[in-house]
Design a protein around this motif. Structure first.
Motif, short mmCIF file in Angstrom:
data_model
loop_
_atom_site.label_atom_id
_atom_site.label_comp_id
_atom_site.label_asym_id
_atom_site.label_seq_id
_atom_site.Cartn_x
_atom_site.Cartn_y
_atom_site.Cartn_z
N LEU A 39 0.29 -1.51 -0.08
CA LEU A 39 0.02 -0.24 -0.29
C LEU A 39 0.88 1.00 -0.15
O LEU A 39 0.49 2.28 -0.68
N LEU A 40 2.41 0.93 0.51
CA LEU A 40 2.56 2.16 1.10
C LEU A 40 3.46 2.73 -0.74
O LEU A 40 3.51 3.50 -1.11
N ASN A 41 4.42 1.81 -1.50
CA ASN A 41 4.46 1.87 -2.90
C ASN A 41 3.65 1.63 -3.59
O ASN A 41 4.06 2.94 -4.37
N ALA A 71 6.92 2.94 7.68
CA ALA A 71 5.95 3.87 7.55
C ALA A 71 7.00 5.04 7.33
O ALA A 71 8.05 5.74 6.71
N TRP A 72 7.72 4.12 8.87
CA TRP A 72 9.19 5.54 9.23
C TRP A 72 10.12 5.41 7.19
O TRP A 72 10.73 5.97 7.52
N ARG A 73 10.05 4.29 7.48
CA ARG A 73 11.42 3.79 6.27
C ARG A 73 10.84 4.55 5.53
O ARG A 73 12.08 4.71 4.04
N LEU A 96 2.80 15.00 8.35
CA LEU A 96 3.35 13.29 7.70
C LEU A 96 4.35 13.86 8.81
O LEU A 96 4.78 12.29 8.95
N ILE A 97 5.23 14.58 8.89
CA ILE A 97 6.47 14.37 9.81
C ILE A 97 5.96 13.61 11.26
O ILE A 97 6.82 13.18 11.48
N SER A 98 4.90 14.04 11.65
CA SER A 98 4.91 14.44 13.23
C SER A 98 3.74 12.61 12.57
O SER A 98 4.16 11.59 14.02
N GLY A 99 3.38 12.35 12.34
CA GLY A 99 2.39 11.14 12.28
C GLY A 99 3.77 10.10 11.96
O GLY A 99 3.36 8.76 12.39
N VAL A 100 4.42 10.22 11.14
CA VAL A 100 5.80 9.05 11.17
C VAL A 100 6.31 8.95 12.69
O VAL A 100 7.75 7.77 12.00
#
Length: 159
Positions: A39-41, A71-73, A96-100
């Motif tokens: 899903l990320l990809n 998600a972090w990677r 996005l930054i805070s979420g990951v």
């Protein structure tokens, strides 16, 4: 906005060895990790996820215990694309930054974050600085309370 789960329902699964067979739990976890990674990809490279939902998909994958590290990677690997696409919308970039990063809680992850900031040039400024503060607090909290929590969890419910 659609939920992350509704996107997962549409992710094509062509790898029969990842279907839920055999030992309970093991293959399910492997399949879940595979689907979250898929899903990320697909989020940045297909029509499956609309542009306005990409950040939310990445964040929701990061909130899944099996997707946090994925998600972090992914965030670090795709930073240039994400920043060029959403960097002008400061709120989206900050979200996005805070979420990951909000669930990062080890010294290793803190060092990865600091290294990422150095390598990326700190393009998101205050959002990345705030992320470092939060992860440092998470690491401190874990070092102070991890042993007590493990001891509490190991206690018999009867006393």
């Amino acid at each position: 906005m659609r939920t992350c789960g509704s996107y997962l329902d549409e992710v094509p699964l062509h790898h029969s060895h990842l279907r839920e067979e055999g030992s309970p739990g093991g293959s399910h976890l492997q399949r879940q990790g595979f689907l979250l990674n898929r899903l990320l990809n697909l989020s940045l490279s297909s029509d499956l996820v609309p542009d306005q939902d990409v950040i939310d998909v990445i964040i929701h994958v990061g909130r899944n215990p099996h997707g946090r590290h994925l998600a972090w990677r992914y965030f670090r690997e795709k930073w240039d694309i994400l920043n060029s696409r959403y960097g002008e919308a400061l709120f989206m970039n900050s979200k996005l930054i805070s979420g990951v990063t909000e669930f990062l809680n080890t010294d290793t992850e803190l060092n990865e974050l600091k290294e990422f900031i150095q390598i990326s040039g700190g393009g998101a400024g205050p959002a990345l600085a705030r992320a470092v503060e939060i992860v440092e607090a998470n690491v401190r909290w874990h070092s102070l309370y991890q042993r007590q929590i493990f001891q509490w969890l190991r206690k018999s419910p009867n006393g």
